[in-house]
Design an enzyme around this catalytic site. Structure first.
Site, PDB file in Angstrom:
ATOM      1  CD1 TRP A 122      91.066  68.664  59.290  1.00  9.44           C
ATOM      2  CD2 TRP A 122      92.315  70.161  60.215  1.00  9.44           C
ATOM      3  NE1 TRP A 122      92.175  68.505  59.152  1.00  9.44           N
ATOM      4  CE2 TRP A 122      93.147  69.192  59.555  1.00  9.44           C
ATOM      5  CE3 TRP A 122      92.924  71.343  60.791  1.00  9.44           C
ATOM      6  CZ2 TRP A 122      94.430  69.261  59.630  1.00  9.44           C
ATOM      7  CZ3 TRP A 122      94.372  71.139  60.971  1.00  9.44           C
ATOM      8  CH2 TRP A 122      95.172  70.370  60.356  1.00  9.44           C
ATOM      9  CD  GLN A 169      89.493  75.359  65.652  1.00 10.19           C
ATOM     10  OE1 GLN A 169      89.096  76.560  65.536  1.00 10.19           O
ATOM     11  NE2 GLN A 169      90.665  75.020  65.279  1.00 10.19           N
ATOM     12  CD  GLU A 229      80.602  79.599  65.187  1.00 11.99           C
ATOM     13  OE1 GLU A 229      80.483  79.449  63.942  1.00 11.99           O
ATOM     14  OE2 GLU A 229      81.273  78.895  65.747  1.00 11.99           O
ATOM     15  CG  HIS A 285      88.078  81.728  59.477  1.00 10.16           C
ATOM     16  ND1 HIS A 285      88.739  82.410  60.616  1.00 10.16           N
ATOM     17  CD2 HIS A 285      87.058  80.982  59.962  1.00 10.16           C
ATOM     18  CE1 HIS A 285      87.955  82.061  61.646  1.00 10.16           C
ATOM     19  NE2 HIS A 285      87.090  81.260  61.363  1.00 10.16           N
ATOM     20  NE  ARG A 302      83.334  82.467  59.817  1.00  8.54           N
ATOM     21  CZ  ARG A 302      83.298  81.229  60.067  1.00  8.54           C
ATOM     22  NH1 ARG A 302      83.397  80.617  58.544  1.00  8.54           N
ATOM     23  NH2 ARG A 302      83.286  80.434  60.995  1.00  8.54           N
ATOM     24  CG  HIS A 325      87.112  78.848  56.534  1.00 11.70           C
ATOM     25  ND1 HIS A 325      88.104  77.943  57.187  1.00 11.70           N
ATOM     26  CD2 HIS A 325      86.188  79.193  56.964  1.00 11.70           C
ATOM     27  CE1 HIS A 325      86.932  77.409  58.295  1.00 11.70           C
ATOM     28  NE2 HIS A 325      85.769  78.181  58.005  1.00 11.70           N
ATOM     29  NE  ARG A 374      80.786  78.668  55.963  1.00 13.65           N
ATOM     30  CZ  ARG A 374      81.463  77.781  57.020  1.00 13.65           C
ATOM     31  NH1 ARG A 374      81.117  77.108  57.410  1.00 13.65           N
ATOM     32  NH2 ARG A 374      82.649  78.675  57.408  1.00 13.65           N
TER      33      ARG A 374
HETATM   34  C1  LIG Z   1      89.421  74.556  59.914  1.00 11.58           C
HETATM   35  C2  LIG Z   1      88.088  74.368  59.551  1.00 11.58           C
HETATM   36  C3  LIG Z   1      87.006  74.671  60.625  1.00 11.58           C
HETATM   37  C4  LIG Z   1      85.744  74.794  60.221  1.00 11.58           C
HETATM   38  N1  LIG Z   1      84.810  74.944  61.293  1.00 11.58           N
HETATM   39  C5  LIG Z   1      83.315  74.778  60.889  1.00 11.58           C
HETATM   40  C6  LIG Z   1      82.280  74.907  61.913  1.00 11.58           C
HETATM   41  O1  LIG Z   1      82.759  75.043  62.971  1.00 11.58           O
HETATM   42  N2  LIG Z   1      81.046  74.651  61.506  1.00 11.58           N
HETATM   43  C7  LIG Z   1      80.630  74.434  60.270  1.00 11.58           C
HETATM   44  O2  LIG Z   1      79.471  74.314  59.870  1.00 11.58           O
HETATM   45  N3  LIG Z   1      81.686  74.291  59.265  1.00 11.58           N
HETATM   46  C8  LIG Z   1      83.151  74.331  59.668  1.00 11.58           C
HETATM   47  N4  LIG Z   1      83.847  74.284  58.431  1.00 11.58           N
HETATM   48  C9  LIG Z   1      83.647  74.013  57.056  1.00 11.58           C
HETATM   49  C10 LIG Z   1      83.202  72.610  57.247  1.00 11.58           C
HETATM   50  O3  LIG Z   1      84.076  71.623  57.794  1.00 11.58           O
HETATM   51  C11 LIG Z   1      83.254  71.883  55.751  1.00 11.58           C
HETATM   52  O4  LIG Z   1      82.418  72.829  54.985  1.00 11.58           O
HETATM   53  C12 LIG Z   1      82.377  70.562  55.963  1.00 11.58           C
HETATM   54  O5  LIG Z   1      82.862  69.869  56.712  1.00 11.58           O
HETATM   55  C13 LIG Z   1      82.306  69.930  54.424  1.00 11.58           C
HETATM   56  O6  LIG Z   1      81.768  68.441  54.545  1.00 11.58           O
HETATM   57  P1  LIG Z   1      81.979  67.740  53.095  1.00 11.58           P
HETATM   58  O7  LIG Z   1      81.501  66.439  53.745  1.00 11.58           O
HETATM   59  O8  LIG Z   1      81.289  68.392  52.251  1.00 11.58           O
HETATM   60  O9  LIG Z   1      83.392  67.636  52.770  1.00 11.58           O
HETATM   61  P2  LIG Z   1      84.798  67.213  53.501  1.00 11.58           P
HETATM   62  O10 LIG Z   1      84.648  67.116  54.821  1.00 11.58           O
HETATM   63  O11 LIG Z   1      85.661  68.015  53.136  1.00 11.58           O
HETATM   64  O12 LIG Z   1      85.054  65.868  52.790  1.00 11.58           O
HETATM   65  C14 LIG Z   1      85.576  65.648  51.582  1.00 11.58           C
HETATM   66  C15 LIG Z   1      86.058  64.341  51.283  1.00 11.58           C
HETATM   67  O13 LIG Z   1      86.211  64.134  50.097  1.00 11.58           O
HETATM   68  C16 LIG Z   1      87.305  63.438  49.690  1.00 11.58           C
HETATM   69  N5  LIG Z   1      87.799  63.515  48.355  1.00 11.58           N
HETATM   70  C17 LIG Z   1      88.062  64.849  47.783  1.00 11.58           C
HETATM   71  N6  LIG Z   1      88.529  64.558  46.464  1.00 11.58           N
HETATM   72  C18 LIG Z   1      88.461  63.391  46.420  1.00 11.58           C
HETATM   73  C19 LIG Z   1      88.653  62.414  45.144  1.00 11.58           C
HETATM   74  N7  LIG Z   1      88.953  62.812  43.955  1.00 11.58           N
HETATM   75  N8  LIG Z   1      88.337  61.198  45.347  1.00 11.58           N
HETATM   76  C20 LIG Z   1      88.125  60.585  46.452  1.00 11.58           C
HETATM   77  N9  LIG Z   1      87.898  61.459  47.638  1.00 11.58           N
HETATM   78  C21 LIG Z   1      88.003  62.433  47.423  1.00 11.58           C
HETATM   79  C22 LIG Z   1      88.206  63.819  50.928  1.00 11.58           C
HETATM   80  O14 LIG Z   1      89.374  63.173  51.018  1.00 11.58           O
HETATM   81  C23 LIG Z   1      87.261  63.854  51.893  1.00 11.58           C
HETATM   82  O15 LIG Z   1      87.198  62.747  52.597  1.00 11.58           O
HETATM   83  C24 LIG Z   1      85.378  74.116  58.769  1.00 11.58           C
HETATM   84  C25 LIG Z   1      86.427  74.150  58.095  1.00 11.58           C
HETATM   85  C26 LIG Z   1      87.550  74.045  58.275  1.00 11.58           C
HETATM   86  C27 LIG Z   1      88.833  73.781  57.215  1.00 11.58           C
END
Ligand SMILES: Cc1cc2nc3c(=O)[nH]c(=O)nc-3n(C[C@H](O)[C@H](O)[C@H](O)COP(=O)(O)OP(=O)(O)OC[C@H]3O[C@@H](n4cnc5c(N)ncnc54)[C@H](O)[C@@H]3O)c2cc1C
Length: 530
Positions: free
Chosen positions: A43, A45, A116, A239, A285, A346, A381
């Site tokens: 998600w 962006q 940003e 956010h 933010r 967020h 952040r």
């Molecule tokens: C709308 C939006 C826009 C954003 N824009 C930005 C941006 O432009 N730049 C930026 O740096 N950050 C942005 N962020 C933040 C960023 O996207 C996240 O912080 C980052 O993607 C987190 O990555 P991650 O790999 O830690 O977790 P995630 O990408 O959230 O992945 C977590 C994974 O764990 C899995 N999971 C969870 N619980 C369990 C469980 N119990 N068992 C098995 N699987 C599980 C989920 O299904 C998922 O696959 C944004 C966030 C959002 C919501």
């Protein structure tokens, strides 16, 4: 029991990056609770903050990150993550990720960098306004090609197995994990000496959030139950600009829109951000979110408006194609009219406490990405630092875990015992508790807090916790029930951390102590189950 060299839980940027690297050294189980691409990552962006321009420098990115963190960043973590960034971005591009470029005029091209809030330079690499989706797809494509990785979709991790809980005399360590296969309803036992938590954040703990449904704080709650230290959960980033429409579930209007000159207006069309901060719409933010909250409370209006109509239509539709299309779908043409927006939960700045290699306080358990608290974000952040952190920490954890690997000890892990548990008889209780937690967190533990509201939340959460535990022990586990159990624990951790911080700093703002108190609180909030 199935054994692997590495177990990775979560398939966002952090988990996928780690799994791809680990698969070059051994067998990997990648556990993810829905489909691979269901993640916060997909998600994102705005993009990835990284120093790639000669007009920028590591020192400037470090300084901006420290300023946003309001005194609580770990400078070593900031330095390590910022300086490792370019190498990780290069690796991602080598895997096939394409970031937008721009013409230089002389026929040459360079990466097009977005700006940003809180960044003193343009340094955000992006792919239109769907950067996260492109990153996720690139990594998933590479992952599916890999023979060493067992992909377990629709498997939700339940709890860790630790030597302590199993009664071994050796140092407490994580030796595996129970996972529920949603399709069969069976709980499987996975065994490894290296378990990597990459489960992302907990936005669903709040009524309004930009996060997708998977963000229920599972990994945080599991680590807490297993005895790992947790830090800084009071710092939840709201956010400022989520599309306000009854049917637009969690749609974010990226900060990059303000980066390209959009201004905020009240219902009468007046700008208001200049009253709150010299950087106006480009203030950090938390300040923008609080300003919007204050304006809405003052006027009684349900939203404010984001106006980018001064930019040419062609620029808006090519720079923000996905935002433009989504707004159109809900009846708003952002090229000619301001978009209605509200703040929403967020990003989780705290999490499972780790060192600079992603190691938690529980041996054998690593945490990377949003679920972790490395010290990069401190009390707030800086935009677009989280995708960067996910990639960098995946690499650092991989290096450490592969260096640390020792001959596996033959622990015999018990199978899950369902006992006499039957199916939940009244699903309404589960849904009611879900709603209640999310609403009470929004009302009592939101953008502006007070001691009284926090105490109310704590009292209600204690009751909910007892009720949900009873459910957990008496009924067969299901994804809904497991998520609810994790949600109540995560909510309680946020409240406990918030109660203990009797000052306002970064994202934690309380009317009872509106100023920072460096003498007493210039430190992280670290808690651990005793
Ligand atoms: C709308 C939006 C826009 C954003 N824009 C930005 C941006 O432009 N730049 C930026 O740096 N950050 C942005 N962020 C933040 C960023 O996207 C996240 O912080 C980052 O993607 C987190 O990555 P991650 O790999 O830690 O977790 P995630 O990408 O959230 O992945 C977590 C994974 O764990 C899995 N999971 C969870 N619980 C369990 C469980 N119990 N068992 C098995 N699987 C599980 C989920 O299904 C998922 O696959 C944004 C966030 C959002 C919501």
């Amino acid at each position: 029991m199935k054994e692997f060299d590495y177990i990775v839980i979560g398939s966002g940027i952090a988990g996928l990056s780690f799994a791809l690297k680990a698969a070059t050294r051994g067998t990997v189980a990648l556990v993810t609770k829905r489909r691979l691409a269901d993640s916060n990552t997909a998600w994102a962006q705005g993009g990835v903050a990284c120093v790639v321009s000669h007009e920028d420098s590591f020192e400037l990115h470090i300084a901006d990150t420290l300023t946003a963190g309001a005194g609580l960043c770990n400078e070593d973590a900031v330095r390590a993550i910022v300086t490792d960034g370019p190498a990780r971005v290069r690796e991602l591009m080598d895997l096939g990720m394409h970031f937008d470029e721009r013409e230089l005029g002389n026929g040459a091209r360079e990466l097009d960098l977005g700006r940003e809030g809180g960044h003193s330079k343009r340094r955000v690499l992006h792919s239109h306004d769907t950067t996260g989706r492109e990153i996720e797809n690139t990594l998933v494509d590479r992952l599916r090609e890999h023979p060493q990785i067992a992909i377990l979709e629709n498997h939700i991790a339940v709890d860790f197995l630790t030597t302590g809980k199993l009664g071994y005399a050796v140092e407490n360590a994580c030796v595996g994990v129970y996972v529920l296969d949603e399709k069969t309803g069976e709980v499987e036992t996975l065994r490894s000496d290296v378990t990597v938590l990459a489960t992302g954040g907990c936005g669903k703990v709040y009524l309004y959030t930009t996060n997708p449904d998977v963000a229920t704080g599972d990994g945080l709650a599991m680590a807490w139950r297993a005895g790992a230290s947790v830090a800084n959960m009071e710092f939840i980033q709201f956010h400022p600009t989520c599309l306000f429409h009854p049917d637009a579930k969690s749609f974010l209007i990226s900060e990059a829109v303000r980066g390209e000159g959009a201004v905020l207006r009240d219902a009468k069309g007046r700008r208001f951000m200049e009253k709150y901060h010299p950087l106006a719409e480009l203030a950090p933010r938390d300040i923008v979110a609080r300003a919007i909250d204050a304006e809405m409370k003052r006027s009684g209006e349900k939203c404010v408006y984001l106006d980018i109509t001064h930019q040419p239509e062609e620029f808006i539709t090519s720079r923000f194609p996905s935002i433009y299309e989504t707004c159109r779908k809900f009846g708003f043409d952002m090229t000619t009219q301001p978009i209605p927006v509200v703040p929403a939960a967020h990003y989780q700045c705290g999490g499972v406490k780790t060192d600079l290699n992603g190691e938690t306080s529980l041996r054998g358990l690593y945490a990377i990405g949003e679920v972790a608290s490395t010290g990069l974000h401190g009390a707030n952040r800086l935009a677009s630092n989280s995708l960067l952190e996910g990639m960098v920490m995946a690499h650092r954890a991989f290096e450490k875990a592969s260096r640390n690997r020792r001959a596996r000890v033959d622990f015999v892990l018990p199978e899950w015992r369902p006992g006499q548990a039957g199916d939940v008889d009244e699903m309404v209780v589960i849904y009611h508790n879900w709603d209640e937690i999310r609403r009470l967190m929004w009302d009592y533990v939101g953008i502006v807090r007070t001691d009284k509201r926090l105490q109310r939340a704590a009292a209600r959460l204690r009751n909910l916790h007892a009720e949900i535990q009873e459910f957990y022990w008496n009924f067969r586990v299901s994804t809904d029930l497991l998520e609810l159990r994790n949600l109540v624990t995560t909510a309680s951790l946020i409240v406990d951390c918030a109660i203990s911080r009797k000052e306002s700093r970064g994202l934690h703002f309380t009317l009872d102590y509106p100023e920072p108190d460096d003498a007493k609180f210039l430190h992280e909030t670290v808690i651990r189950r005793t």
